[in-house]
Scaffold this motif. Sequence first.
Motif, PDB file in Angstrom:
ATOM      1  N   ASN A   1     -10.763  49.349  54.024  1.00  0.00           N
ATOM      2  CA  ASN A   1     -12.129  49.673  53.654  1.00  0.00           C
ATOM      3  C   ASN A   1     -12.237  49.817  52.140  1.00  0.00           C
TER       4      ASN A   1
ATOM      5  N   ILE B   1     -13.173  52.188  50.518  1.00  0.00           N
ATOM      6  CA  ILE B   1     -12.687  53.507  50.074  1.00  0.00           C
ATOM      7  C   ILE B   1     -11.193  53.466  49.741  1.00  0.00           C
TER       8      ILE B   1
ATOM      9  N   ARG C   1     -11.014  51.978  46.336  1.00  0.00           N
ATOM     10  CA  ARG C   1     -11.610  52.877  45.340  1.00  0.00           C
ATOM     11  C   ARG C   1     -10.728  54.105  45.114  1.00  0.00           C
TER      12      ARG C   1
ATOM     13  N   THR D   1     -19.301  54.760  60.845  1.00  0.00           N
ATOM     14  CA  THR D   1     -20.261  54.929  59.747  1.00  0.00           C
ATOM     15  C   THR D   1     -21.641  54.433  60.168  1.00  0.00           C
TER      16      THR D   1
ATOM     17  N   VAL E   1     -19.789  47.634  57.140  1.00  0.00           N
ATOM     18  CA  VAL E   1     -20.746  48.569  57.733  1.00  0.00           C
ATOM     19  C   VAL E   1     -22.048  47.853  58.089  1.00  0.00           C
ATOM     20  N   GLY E   2     -22.556  47.040  57.148  1.00  0.00           N
ATOM     21  CA  GLY E   2     -23.844  46.393  57.370  1.00  0.00           C
ATOM     22  C   GLY E   2     -23.839  45.490  58.587  1.00  0.00           C
TER      23      GLY E   2
ATOM     24  N   THR F   1     -30.256  42.499  52.966  1.00  0.00           N
ATOM     25  CA  THR F   1     -29.951  41.680  51.792  1.00  0.00           C
ATOM     26  C   THR F   1     -28.457  41.363  51.739  1.00  0.00           C
ATOM     27  N   ALA F   2     -28.185  40.218  51.128  1.00  0.00           N
ATOM     28  CA  ALA F   2     -26.806  39.797  50.819  1.00  0.00           C
ATOM     29  C   ALA F   2     -26.938  38.624  49.853  1.00  0.00           C
TER      30      ALA F   2
ATOM     31  N   ASN G   1     -24.410  34.362  52.444  1.00  0.00           N
ATOM     32  CA  ASN G   1     -24.396  35.150  53.683  1.00  0.00           C
ATOM     33  C   ASN G   1     -25.753  35.246  54.382  1.00  0.00           C
TER      34      ASN G   1
ATOM     35  N   TYR H   1     -30.312  39.571  47.266  1.00  0.00           N
ATOM     36  CA  TYR H   1     -30.559  40.597  46.247  1.00  0.00           C
ATOM     37  C   TYR H   1     -30.723  39.890  44.901  1.00  0.00           C
TER      38      TYR H   1
ATOM     39  N   MET I   1     -25.758  49.930  50.833  1.00  0.00           N
ATOM     40  CA  MET I   1     -24.301  49.794  50.887  1.00  0.00           C
ATOM     41  C   MET I   1     -23.744  49.367  49.523  1.00  0.00           C
ATOM     42  N   SER I   2     -24.645  49.062  48.560  1.00  0.00           N
ATOM     43  CA  SER I   2     -24.181  48.433  47.314  1.00  0.00           C
ATOM     44  C   SER I   2     -24.074  49.397  46.140  1.00  0.00           C
TER      45      SER I   2
ATOM     46  N   ILE J   1     -24.979  55.018  51.357  1.00  0.00           N
ATOM     47  CA  ILE J   1     -23.618  55.416  51.738  1.00  0.00           C
ATOM     48  C   ILE J   1     -22.635  55.068  50.628  1.00  0.00           C
TER      49      ILE J   1
ATOM     50  N   GLY K   1     -15.621  43.513  46.410  1.00  0.00           N
ATOM     51  CA  GLY K   1     -16.921  43.967  46.918  1.00  0.00           C
ATOM     52  C   GLY K   1     -17.747  42.893  47.613  1.00  0.00           C
TER      53      GLY K   1
ATOM     54  N   THR L   1     -16.620  41.240  50.672  1.00  0.00           N
ATOM     55  CA  THR L   1     -16.043  40.926  51.980  1.00  0.00           C
ATOM     56  C   THR L   1     -17.161  40.626  52.968  1.00  0.00           C
TER      57      THR L   1
HETATM   58  N1  LIG Z   1     -20.477  57.297  52.834  1.00  0.00           N
HETATM   59  C1  LIG Z   1     -19.518  56.930  53.721  1.00  0.00           C
HETATM   60  O1  LIG Z   1     -19.082  57.722  54.574  1.00  0.00           O
HETATM   61  C2  LIG Z   1     -19.016  55.528  53.670  1.00  0.00           C
HETATM   62  C3  LIG Z   1     -18.391  54.946  54.782  1.00  0.00           C
HETATM   63  C4  LIG Z   1     -18.012  53.601  54.719  1.00  0.00           C
HETATM   64  C5  LIG Z   1     -18.238  52.886  53.552  1.00  0.00           C
HETATM   65  N2  LIG Z   1     -18.790  53.510  52.471  1.00  0.00           N
HETATM   66  C6  LIG Z   1     -19.086  52.767  51.234  1.00  0.00           C
HETATM   67  O2  LIG Z   1     -20.196  51.930  51.520  1.00  0.00           O
HETATM   68  C7  LIG Z   1     -20.083  50.716  50.815  1.00  0.00           C
HETATM   69  C8  LIG Z   1     -20.177  49.553  51.797  1.00  0.00           C
HETATM   70  O3  LIG Z   1     -19.045  49.540  52.652  1.00  0.00           O
HETATM   71  P1  LIG Z   1     -18.616  48.202  53.387  1.00  0.00           P
HETATM   72  O4  LIG Z   1     -17.359  48.466  54.088  1.00  0.00           O
HETATM   73  O5  LIG Z   1     -19.760  47.657  54.160  1.00  0.00           O
HETATM   74  O6  LIG Z   1     -18.366  47.257  52.095  1.00  0.00           O
HETATM   75  P2  LIG Z   1     -18.058  45.720  52.007  1.00  0.00           P
HETATM   76  O7  LIG Z   1     -17.525  45.248  53.311  1.00  0.00           O
HETATM   77  O8  LIG Z   1     -17.282  45.497  50.775  1.00  0.00           O
HETATM   78  O9  LIG Z   1     -19.524  45.062  51.836  1.00  0.00           O
HETATM   79  C9  LIG Z   1     -20.182  45.132  50.610  1.00  0.00           C
HETATM   80  C10 LIG Z   1     -21.542  44.459  50.735  1.00  0.00           C
HETATM   81  O10 LIG Z   1     -22.248  44.629  49.504  1.00  0.00           O
HETATM   82  C11 LIG Z   1     -22.870  43.410  49.174  1.00  0.00           C
HETATM   83  N3  LIG Z   1     -23.077  43.367  47.730  1.00  0.00           N
HETATM   84  C12 LIG Z   1     -22.175  43.092  46.760  1.00  0.00           C
HETATM   85  N4  LIG Z   1     -22.780  43.165  45.552  1.00  0.00           N
HETATM   86  C13 LIG Z   1     -24.077  43.494  45.796  1.00  0.00           C
HETATM   87  C14 LIG Z   1     -25.227  43.718  44.975  1.00  0.00           C
HETATM   88  N5  LIG Z   1     -25.156  43.616  43.645  1.00  0.00           N
HETATM   89  N6  LIG Z   1     -26.394  44.052  45.572  1.00  0.00           N
HETATM   90  C15 LIG Z   1     -26.492  44.172  46.920  1.00  0.00           C
HETATM   91  N7  LIG Z   1     -25.453  43.969  47.750  1.00  0.00           N
HETATM   92  C16 LIG Z   1     -24.271  43.636  47.186  1.00  0.00           C
HETATM   93  C17 LIG Z   1     -21.955  42.338  49.695  1.00  0.00           C
HETATM   94  O11 LIG Z   1     -22.714  41.163  49.961  1.00  0.00           O
HETATM   95  P3  LIG Z   1     -22.307  39.715  49.343  1.00  0.00           P
HETATM   96  O12 LIG Z   1     -20.839  39.532  49.602  1.00  0.00           O
HETATM   97  O13 LIG Z   1     -23.168  38.771  50.110  1.00  0.00           O
HETATM   98  O14 LIG Z   1     -22.628  39.784  47.881  1.00  0.00           O
HETATM   99  C18 LIG Z   1     -21.476  42.967  50.997  1.00  0.00           C
HETATM  100  O15 LIG Z   1     -22.420  42.700  52.009  1.00  0.00           O
HETATM  101  C19 LIG Z   1     -18.761  50.784  50.033  1.00  0.00           C
HETATM  102  O16 LIG Z   1     -19.067  51.225  48.723  1.00  0.00           O
HETATM  103  C20 LIG Z   1     -17.971  51.860  50.768  1.00  0.00           C
HETATM  104  O17 LIG Z   1     -17.047  52.526  49.916  1.00  0.00           O
HETATM  105  C21 LIG Z   1     -19.172  54.804  52.515  1.00  0.00           C
END
Ligand SMILES: NC(=O)c1ccc[n+]([C@@H]2O[C@H](COP(=O)([O-])OP(=O)(O)OC[C@H]3O[C@@H](n4cnc5c(N)ncnc54)[C@H](OP(=O)(O)O)[C@@H]3O)[C@@H](O)[C@H]2O)c1
Length: 300
Positions: A42, A44, A47, A127, A150-151, A168-169, A173, A187, A209-210, A232, A289, A291
Amino acid sequence: MESVILVAAQYGQSDVLQTIRNTLPPLAPGMARISVKAAGINPIDARRMTGEFKHSALPQAFGTEFAGVISELPPGTQGWAIGDDVLGSGNGFTHATVIDVPLSNLIRKPKDMRWDVAGSLAGAAQTAMTILDELGEISSLLIHGASGGVGSILIQLAQEREIKVVATASERNQDYLRAMGASATVYGPGLVERLRLIQPQPFDASVDMSGTEEATLASLATVKADGIVATIAGKPVSSPRVQAIWVKRNPKNLQHVVDGLATGQLTWEVSQSFPFSKARDAYAAVLGGHTRGKSVLIFD
Ligand SMILES: NC(=O)c1ccc[n+]([C@@H]2O[C@H](COP(=O)([O-])OP(=O)(O)OC[C@H]3O[C@@H](n4cnc5c(N)ncnc54)[C@H](OP(=O)(O)O)[C@@H]3O)[C@@H](O)[C@H]2O)c1
């Protein structure tokens, strides 16, 4: 028993990652010992690797989810047997060949479910379920950055609750989002105008999610005045209206997603699988970022 564990003794890029061999202590009561087959990565994890999040003292280990085979149980354990295929949330780390996990975290892996899918479910699934539970009764939802872990599942779970989703993506995608039933747009500049064309009425809620300022501003412009603007992403936000949501572990929520996948009502994409020996490449990819669906470590 020995476990090979991914660790980092300092913060930095993926070259700080290394493996160590540890002899595990005797299995504690209430725990199961698991031979790991697959474990999702993930954002996290990446990060924490860079030091953006400093959850634990160095050296630190990684991973929140796993799938594997029970190799040892406390005497007299009811309901589970050595050799059972299981999945779930870990207990501190999962990017290791052998881990100890509370029995209460275990979910039975459906026979036909692939290991890479099973090993990457727990974090994103729980999540997404937490997000929907916290948003409550809504009929429209804007998701920023919806093609990731997550999305992808959030889009599908929202539709189970008859929530209309606009997501959005990036350009590559768009069809992926549509295939899961969302209305999709890219976006970037002009986002608010594109969203209003798709959904002229204000949204009941949004979730980001971004972590971008663009997403925050677009949500503030398109969500009802009394609607929920959530994130998130765990990044600083410019408006006090934005509510942070943090995952709540709940095996019942995870079981709901496992059942939906087993019956074919839900889908799960693993876009990138890496052998454990290539963990550095895997973390670098996740840190990027972009995936689609999930990235997973595969163990021998
Ligand atoms: N709060 C919590 O408990 C919790 C739990 C899980 C995850 N998170 C956090 O939530 C975030 C999302 O997690 P994930 O696992 O879904 O991440 P992920 O698999 O890396 O997905 C990231 C998404 O963000 C999009 N993206 C990248 N740049 C962007 C931009 N400038 N504007 C809008 N979208 C953009 C990507 O789309 P494209 O590839 O199409 O650009 C992709 O759909 C991460 O930061 C993670 O650390 C938090």
